[in-house]
Scaffold this active site. Structure first.
Site, PDB file in Angstrom:
ATOM      1  N   GLU A   1      -5.082  -5.118  10.741  1.00 55.02           N
ATOM      2  CA  GLU A   1      -4.075  -4.066  10.893  1.00 55.02           C
ATOM      3  C   GLU A   1      -4.319  -3.316  12.197  1.00 55.02           C
ATOM      4  OE1 GLU A   1      -2.221  -2.914   6.919  1.00 55.02           O
ATOM      5  OE2 GLU A   1      -3.953  -1.630   7.174  1.00 55.02           O
TER       6      GLU A   1
ATOM      7  N   ASN B   1       0.866  -1.177   0.000  1.00 61.66           N
ATOM      8  CA  ASN B   1       0.000   0.000   0.000  1.00 61.66           C
ATOM      9  C   ASN B   1       0.902   1.226   0.000  1.00 61.66           C
ATOM     10  OD1 ASN B   1      -1.791   2.057   0.536  1.00 61.66           O
ATOM     11  ND2 ASN B   1      -2.163   1.458   2.668  1.00 61.66           N
TER      12      ASN B   1
ATOM     13  N   HIS C   1      -9.382   0.941   5.142  1.00 61.40           N
ATOM     14  CA  HIS C   1      -8.094   1.158   5.819  1.00 61.40           C
ATOM     15  C   HIS C   1      -8.323   2.097   7.005  1.00 61.40           C
ATOM     16  CE1 HIS C   1      -3.983   2.430   6.579  1.00 61.40           C
ATOM     17  NE2 HIS C   1      -3.578   1.384   5.869  1.00 61.40           N
TER      18      HIS C   1
ATOM     19  N   GLY D   1       2.869  -1.263   4.197  1.00 66.27           N
ATOM     20  CA  GLY D   1       2.846   0.146   3.827  1.00 66.27           C
ATOM     21  C   GLY D   1       4.233   0.637   3.454  1.00 66.27           C
ATOM     22  N   GLY D   2       4.897   1.285   4.398  1.00 71.15           N
ATOM     23  CA  GLY D   2       6.176   1.959   4.142  1.00 71.15           C
ATOM     24  C   GLY D   2       7.206   1.088   3.437  1.00 71.15           C
TER      25      GLY D   2
END
Ligand code: PEP
Length: 246
Positions: free
Chosen positions: A161, A8, A91, A227-228
């Site tokens: 998450e 993401n 999300h 993510g990151g």
């Protein structure tokens, strides 16, 4: 169950970032899992042209509507048309930052299916909810409210998450992740029967090359939402290398 590793990119990425997708394509070989990257919607069409099916592409959100006077919104059909095969819905950055309710998330999942996209429906508790011993109840409630009854393993994945683990570098312990995934499985089977048994449950929250293998090898882990660490092909490839061999 073949695992899914999904990236993401959030609101990151310009045309120059397509070089990371080219590097991912070059490094992937025959991946041990399904691979999905969700760049910003502005890049999906260019990304589809660049990666030529080497891995799947997805959106990060979609409208509940197909088309019409909804300025700034993007429909699931538009994502599909641009080259996406999946979309993340619910999300926590949408639930919290944009006030999205369970009902809205469920409507977005249905819109995704109508367009032929797989919905990745996110659930997860905040830190204060976990500290109050409410983590399981919160996820159970989000599943009840955001996963439509017609969800099936072929058109839906769940991403667990924990909000406090997203972008913070903090992760639950392996035992906590395994316990929550077992709980989510129980909720899915209770709600959806056999379809709930086969549905992938991804873990998301500060997954990185150094913890990916341990997390991906826990029971009931259908993959990861990253993510990151999905922004750099080298990190994302190192995470994919942690996938549990079938
Ligand atoms: C996410 O945005 O879904 C996520 C899990 O982010 P990070 O991996 O950066 O914690």
């Amino acid at each position: 169950m073949r695992q899914l590793v999904a990236g993401n990119w959030k609101m990151n990425g310009l045309a120059a970032s397509l070089s990371e997708l080219n590097a991912l394509k070059a490094g992937l070989g025959s991946a041990p899992c399904d691979v999905l990257v969700c760049p910003p919607a502005t890049l999906i069409a260019q990304a589809a042209w660049a990666v030529k099916g080497a891995f799947a592409l997805g959106g990060q959100d979609c409208s509940t509507q197909v088309s019409g006077a909804f300025t700034g919104d993007i429909s699931a059909q538009m994502l599909k048309d641009a080259g996406a095969s999946a979309v993340i819905v619910g999300h926590s950055e949408r639930r919290q930052g944009h006030g999205e309710s369970d009902a809205l998330v469920a409507a977005k999942a249905s819109a995704a299916w109508e367009a032929g996209l797989t919905a990745i429906i996110c659930v997860g508790e905040t830190e204060s909810q976990r500290d109050a011993g409410k983590a399981e109840a919160i996820c159970q409630g989000q599943i009840a409210g955001s996963v439509p009854k017609s969800a099936c393993a072929a058109n839906t994945a769940i991403a667990y998450e924990p909000v406090w683990a997203i972008g913070t570098g903090k992760t639950p312990t392996s035992a906590e992740i395994a316990a929550m995934h077992a709980h989510i499985r129980k909720c899915l089977v209770a709600a959806l029967g056999e379809e709930g048994r086969g549905m992938r449950i991804l873990y998301g929250g500060s997954v990185k090359p150094s913890n990916a293998a341990e997390i991906l090898n826990l029971p009931e882990i259908g993959g990861a939402l990253v993510g990151g660490a999905s922004l750099k092909a080298s990190d994302f490839l190192a995470i994919i290398a942690g996938v549990k061999p079938l």
